[in-house]
Design an enzyme around this catalytic site. Structure first.
Site, PDB file in Angstrom:
ATOM      1  N   LYS A  35     -37.907  35.048  61.224  1.00 30.41           N
ATOM      2  CA  LYS A  35     -38.787  35.122  62.386  1.00 30.41           C
ATOM      3  C   LYS A  35     -37.982  35.445  63.632  1.00 30.41           C
ATOM      4  O   LYS A  35     -36.910  34.870  63.857  1.00 30.41           O
ATOM      5  CB  LYS A  35     -39.519  33.786  62.554  1.00 30.41           C
ATOM      6  CG  LYS A  35     -40.547  33.743  63.676  1.00 30.41           C
ATOM      7  CD  LYS A  35     -41.270  32.400  63.686  1.00 30.41           C
ATOM      8  CE  LYS A  35     -42.356  32.334  64.755  1.00 30.41           C
ATOM      9  NZ  LYS A  35     -43.116  31.057  64.700  1.00 30.41           N
ATOM     10  N   SER A 112     -47.830  31.272  64.263  1.00 33.21           N
ATOM     11  CA  SER A 112     -47.168  32.415  64.873  1.00 33.21           C
ATOM     12  C   SER A 112     -46.142  33.097  63.978  1.00 33.21           C
ATOM     13  O   SER A 112     -45.611  34.157  64.328  1.00 33.21           O
ATOM     14  CB  SER A 112     -46.469  31.962  66.171  1.00 33.21           C
ATOM     15  OG  SER A 112     -45.450  31.007  65.914  1.00 33.21           O
ATOM     16  N   SER A 136     -47.653  26.816  62.815  1.00 33.02           N
ATOM     17  CA  SER A 136     -47.194  28.197  62.652  1.00 33.02           C
ATOM     18  C   SER A 136     -46.552  28.533  61.322  1.00 33.02           C
ATOM     19  O   SER A 136     -46.290  29.700  61.044  1.00 33.02           O
ATOM     20  CB  SER A 136     -46.225  28.554  63.782  1.00 33.02           C
ATOM     21  OG  SER A 136     -46.902  28.594  65.021  1.00 33.02           O
TER      22      SER A 136
END
Length: 400
Positions: A35, A112, A136
């Protein structure tokens, strides 16, 4: 080596910079997607925001949690798109796009940690490193049919990771299969500080299941019923969530204050255009008062103590990972905001307490995945991952 064909639009379009990894180890040959809020040497970090990207520069160091995976043999294949400032659970980024949910292409991937989940679900990576502040890793795991984890708060290092709301932020990961999920846990988690017993008590939170869509909840209950054939009895009970609205408000206010502390100076200085939803949440964060933070902190402390008493040292709570399957890509802002409100009623249990939660892919509705979560006491992460593996095998059983 970065993926040659990012057909899922999961990765940031950075130039290829080689990242060394160990030639052998428990994760040798496993492809790692990271990420884009974790630093990796030779790469910038965007946190899903063009202005953060412009200000970040190229990192000279690699975040320790990434380095642990590389030293165990994982092969870095790229940094993945995430929601803007990691401040969403949907997976749509107005600046860098929406990664494809390979498990349900007409639906959002969840955020996210959208790109990491997309890459793993679509076979472009085997391990997806993400983060979880308010859901997330849990929501993308549920939406994309993956194993995922939000560890005990503070269990994994967040050095070299862009902060969003530090008293809630955690690192987590995705895999497609339970064996690799456990192997990553062995690499990252170490020994539990509060291991579950050999036969932990499993409790189904009946009133919490009421927060989920009835059809989705029924699919999860059917999976739980199958699991009892191997796992044993699962106790159903109510947990008195009549104050769920107060818990969600407390989380939003604390998260908002910390998000503004982390990001406010950058936003105030450059006034960047913000995507739909994110702009409203940033405005909310700016307006949180000291009095609201003080009262929310009391709510958090009381709820953490209450849930700790309920779980004790050997109880595990079963709850839906999300209120429903992933929203449709075509859903509008009103529908998505309603979904977010319902989803936070489920996410707040782990988010507000810091206790570990594992998402297991066990059910579907309308051809799209929905996950079941196991929530355990603080420090029981490794045992919870092992239990998730057992539970997944048991839930997959079919009667002849």
């Amino acid at each position: 080596m970065p993926v040659a064909d990012d057909s899922l639009r999961a990765f940031m379009p950075y130039p290829d910079v080689p990242v060394a990894s160990a030639a052998s180890g428990p994760l040798a040959g496993q492809r790692l997607a990271v990420k884009d809020l974790f630093d990796v040497t030779g790469y910038p970090t965007s946190m899903g925001s063009p202005v953060f990207l412009a200000a970040s520069g190229v990192s000279a160091t690699t975040a320790p949690v990434v380095r642990q995976l590389l030293e165990a043999g994982a092969q870095f294949v790229g940094k993945t798109i995430c929601d803007e400032f990691a401040y969403s659970m949907i997976g749509k980024n107005a600046h860098f796009g929406t990664p494809v949910n390979a498990a349900a292409p007409d639906r959002v991937p969840g955020g996210s940690s959208s790109g990491s989940a997309s890459a793993v679900a679509g076979g472009l990576a085997d391990i997806g490193l993400g983060s979880d502040t308010g859901g997330s890793t849990r929501f993308p795991g549920s939406f994309c049919g993956l194993f995922s984890i939000r560890p005990t708060h503070g269990r994994l290092s967040l050095e070299g990771a862009a902060p969003m709301a530090p008293s809630f932020d955690t690192a987590g990961w995705f895999t497609r299969d339970a064996v690799l999920f456990e192997t990553v846990a062995d690499v990252l988690l170490g020994e539990d500080t509060s291991p579950l017993g050999d036969e932990p008590e499993l409790h189904l939170a009946d009133d919490v299941f009421a927060f989920a869509d009835p059809t989705a909840a029924a699919a999860l209950r059917a999976a739980i019923q199958r699991a009892t054939l191997r796992i044993g009895d699962i106790r159903g009970q109510d947990f008195d969530v009549s104050d769920i609205g107060d818990l969600v408000v407390a989380f939003r206010r604390l998260q908002g204050r910390e998000a503004w502390t982390s990001l406010g100076a950058l936003i105030e200085r450059y006034r960047p255009p913000l995507g739909p939803g994110v702009a409203e949440r940033i405005a909310f964060a700016r307006a949180v008062t000291d009095a609201e933070v003080e009262s929310a902190s009391i709510v958090r402390d009381e709820f953490r103590a209450r849930l700790a008493r309920i779980l004790g040292s050997d109880r595990v709570l079963l709850l839906p990972s999300a209120p429903d399957v992933a929203p449709l890509l075509a859903d509008g802002d009103v529908e998505l905001d309603d979904f977010r409100t319902r989803a936070q009623r489920l996410a707040v249990f782990a988010s507000l307490t810091g206790f570990p939660q594992v998402t297991i892919p066990v059910a579907q509705k309308d051809g799209a995945p929905i996950g079941l979560s196991l929530l355990g006491p603080a420090g029981s992460d490794r045992a919870l991952v092992a239990l998730a593996h057992r539970f997944h095998r048991a839930a997959a059983l079919r009667l002849a």
